[in-house]
Design a protein around this motif. Sequence first.
Motif, PDB file in Angstrom:
ATOM      1  N   LEU A  59       0.860  -1.178   0.000  1.00 46.94           N
ATOM      2  CA  LEU A  59       0.000   0.000   0.000  1.00 46.94           C
ATOM      3  C   LEU A  59       0.894   1.225   0.000  1.00 46.94           C
ATOM      4  O   LEU A  59       1.913   1.260   0.703  1.00 46.94           O
ATOM      5  CB  LEU A  59      -0.901  -0.005   1.237  1.00 46.94           C
ATOM      6  CG  LEU A  59      -1.830   1.193   1.460  1.00 46.94           C
ATOM      7  CD1 LEU A  59      -2.829   1.333   0.317  1.00 46.94           C
ATOM      8  CD2 LEU A  59      -2.558   1.053   2.792  1.00 46.94           C
ATOM      9  N   SER A 117      -5.321  -0.172  -7.949  1.00 44.88           N
ATOM     10  CA  SER A 117      -6.527   0.458  -7.412  1.00 44.88           C
ATOM     11  C   SER A 117      -6.127   1.716  -6.655  1.00 44.88           C
ATOM     12  O   SER A 117      -5.082   1.750  -5.999  1.00 44.88           O
ATOM     13  CB  SER A 117      -7.259  -0.504  -6.469  1.00 44.88           C
ATOM     14  OG  SER A 117      -7.690  -1.659  -7.159  1.00 44.88           O
ATOM     15  N   ARG A 119      -7.514   5.237  -4.248  1.00 40.41           N
ATOM     16  CA  ARG A 119      -8.532   5.949  -3.474  1.00 40.41           C
ATOM     17  C   ARG A 119      -7.956   7.311  -3.119  1.00 40.41           C
ATOM     18  O   ARG A 119      -6.921   7.397  -2.450  1.00 40.41           O
ATOM     19  CB  ARG A 119      -8.890   5.188  -2.210  1.00 40.41           C
ATOM     20  CG  ARG A 119      -9.976   5.889  -1.388  1.00 40.41           C
ATOM     21  CD  ARG A 119     -10.606   4.961  -0.385  1.00 40.41           C
ATOM     22  NE  ARG A 119     -11.694   5.615   0.316  1.00 40.41           N
ATOM     23  CZ  ARG A 119     -12.547   4.998   1.111  1.00 40.41           C
ATOM     24  NH1 ARG A 119     -12.442   3.683   1.284  1.00 40.41           N
ATOM     25  NH2 ARG A 119     -13.503   5.659   1.728  1.00 40.41           N
ATOM     26  N   TRP A 179      -2.838   0.606  -4.395  1.00 35.95           N
ATOM     27  CA  TRP A 179      -2.433  -0.774  -4.133  1.00 35.95           C
ATOM     28  C   TRP A 179      -2.724  -1.619  -5.361  1.00 35.95           C
ATOM     29  O   TRP A 179      -3.495  -1.239  -6.226  1.00 35.95           O
ATOM     30  CB  TRP A 179      -3.162  -1.326  -2.903  1.00 35.95           C
ATOM     31  CG  TRP A 179      -4.648  -1.450  -3.037  1.00 35.95           C
ATOM     32  CD1 TRP A 179      -5.366  -2.546  -3.436  1.00 35.95           C
ATOM     33  CD2 TRP A 179      -5.640  -0.427  -2.767  1.00 35.95           C
ATOM     34  NE1 TRP A 179      -6.714  -2.278  -3.436  1.00 35.95           N
ATOM     35  CE2 TRP A 179      -6.919  -0.990  -3.018  1.00 35.95           C
ATOM     36  CE3 TRP A 179      -5.555   0.901  -2.333  1.00 35.95           C
ATOM     37  CZ2 TRP A 179      -8.094  -0.260  -2.861  1.00 35.95           C
ATOM     38  CZ3 TRP A 179      -6.729   1.623  -2.176  1.00 35.95           C
ATOM     39  CH2 TRP A 179      -7.975   1.045  -2.436  1.00 35.95           C
ATOM     40  N   THR A 224      -6.786  -8.554  -0.449  1.00 31.05           N
ATOM     41  CA  THR A 224      -6.449  -7.154  -0.161  1.00 31.05           C
ATOM     42  C   THR A 224      -7.366  -6.544   0.898  1.00 31.05           C
ATOM     43  O   THR A 224      -7.457  -5.326   1.000  1.00 31.05           O
ATOM     44  CB  THR A 224      -6.532  -6.304  -1.435  1.00 31.05           C
ATOM     45  OG1 THR A 224      -7.857  -6.398  -1.980  1.00 31.05           O
ATOM     46  CG2 THR A 224      -5.511  -6.738  -2.470  1.00 31.05           C
ATOM     47  N   GLU A 266      -7.293  -2.660   1.965  1.00 30.90           N
ATOM     48  CA  GLU A 266      -8.446  -1.792   1.734  1.00 30.90           C
ATOM     49  C   GLU A 266      -8.978  -1.197   3.034  1.00 30.90           C
ATOM     50  O   GLU A 266      -9.424  -0.046   3.058  1.00 30.90           O
ATOM     51  CB  GLU A 266      -9.534  -2.584   1.011  1.00 30.90           C
ATOM     52  CG  GLU A 266      -9.143  -2.947  -0.413  1.00 30.90           C
ATOM     53  CD  GLU A 266     -10.158  -3.855  -1.087  1.00 30.90           C
ATOM     54  OE1 GLU A 266     -11.264  -4.012  -0.527  1.00 30.90           O
ATOM     55  OE2 GLU A 266      -9.853  -4.404  -2.160  1.00 30.90           O
ATOM     56  N   ARG A 267      -8.917  -1.952   4.126  1.00 35.78           N
ATOM     57  CA  ARG A 267      -9.372  -1.429   5.412  1.00 35.78           C
ATOM     58  C   ARG A 267      -8.460  -0.290   5.888  1.00 35.78           C
ATOM     59  O   ARG A 267      -8.935   0.724   6.401  1.00 35.78           O
ATOM     60  CB  ARG A 267      -9.399  -2.549   6.450  1.00 35.78           C
ATOM     61  CG  ARG A 267     -10.495  -3.578   6.215  1.00 35.78           C
ATOM     62  CD  ARG A 267     -11.886  -2.968   6.391  1.00 35.78           C
ATOM     63  NE  ARG A 267     -12.951  -3.924   6.159  1.00 35.78           N
ATOM     64  CZ  ARG A 267     -13.444  -4.736   7.098  1.00 35.78           C
ATOM     65  NH1 ARG A 267     -12.956  -4.708   8.327  1.00 35.78           N
ATOM     66  NH2 ARG A 267     -14.433  -5.561   6.802  1.00 35.78           N
ATOM     67  N   ALA A 275      -6.592   1.585   3.943  1.00 32.19           N
ATOM     68  CA  ALA A 275      -6.827   2.700   3.024  1.00 32.19           C
ATOM     69  C   ALA A 275      -8.096   3.459   3.408  1.00 32.19           C
ATOM     70  O   ALA A 275      -8.153   4.687   3.318  1.00 32.19           O
ATOM     71  CB  ALA A 275      -6.925   2.186   1.583  1.00 32.19           C
ATOM     72  N   GLU A 276      -9.112   2.720   3.860  1.00 31.83           N
ATOM     73  CA  GLU A 276     -10.356   3.361   4.293  1.00 31.83           C
ATOM     74  C   GLU A 276     -10.126   4.210   5.542  1.00 31.83           C
ATOM     75  O   GLU A 276     -10.623   5.338   5.647  1.00 31.83           O
ATOM     76  CB  GLU A 276     -11.421   2.308   4.562  1.00 31.83           C
ATOM     77  CG  GLU A 276     -12.790   2.882   4.924  1.00 31.83           C
ATOM     78  CD  GLU A 276     -13.839   1.802   5.127  1.00 31.83           C
ATOM     79  OE1 GLU A 276     -15.015   2.159   5.297  1.00 31.83           O
ATOM     80  OE2 GLU A 276     -13.474   0.603   5.142  1.00 31.83           O
TER      81      GLU A 276
END
Length: 305
Positions: free
Chosen positions: A143, A156, A158, A271, A277, A281-282, A284-285
Amino acid sequence: MTDFKAIETFMWVVTLGSFRGAAQKLNTTQPAISQRIAQLEREVGVKLLQRDRRMVLPTPSGRQLMVYAEKLIGLRSEMLAVVGDRSAMRGVLRLGVAETIVHTWLSQLIKSVNYAYPNLSLEIEVDITSNLRTRLLAQEIELAFLLGPLTAPSVSNRVLCDYPVGFLASPSLGLGMRQLTVHDLAKFPIITFPRKTPPYEVVRSLFNRPDLPPIRLHASASIATVIHMAIEGLGIAVIPTAIVESEMADGRLQLLSTDVQLPLLTFSASWLASPDTVAVERVAELAANLARGSVIVDAPPQARH
């Protein structure tokens, strides 16, 4: 009976193209990886991998198995994320971070991760965006918080935040009493981000004009060094104002009024897409919510009032 560990090992050997990469990813040894692959091949009764000089490649049977392996690992991750408790998220997440984030909300993110996912460890590397991009695509980090979004296959993104960039100087330079033009600014050394970064190129092109004196541009990979040099009156810093809020509040630096418009710095979480993932993703959130000024995890009970 084939277990998830063997299937997960196979998936990462294929994804990373090497036993060594899979061993690093799964925090184990190459002999352990070889043993799991050998066990899996015995159970399915076919050869799944072949080696050439540079990397490990799946056989035709291995490519077929990879389709199901990705589905199984993806479903397992989704299941754990939905029905598991926070402690089920475990392991090591390799995180690359641009230094601007270090000076703004990274420490808050670490606290939030520690609370939300107590068994998830972070390995943090700080670098410039171009190096972080290279390391992400080479799967050396999982990440990255960097200037983005990135445009690359299977990446991906964000968007996290936008930071305005300003011209900042020590009050000792006496520049805070009027609006400054680019000609006024060019009389002083300019201190900013290192070479091969978008902010550096913007600053260099801004002052690279025939009607201006030759630019005196000091570039540093250390934002702390840039800030210190500006405080000492060694030049005008061109950096995001968000990272020097305390220095401006106590009067060590002042934001100069100019007629120059600089582009915002947009940071994103990036990422590589893969079946496993969920942890990435968590985090990143969490980062996205922190960057917007709101934390999605509850405060620990002892911190509530």
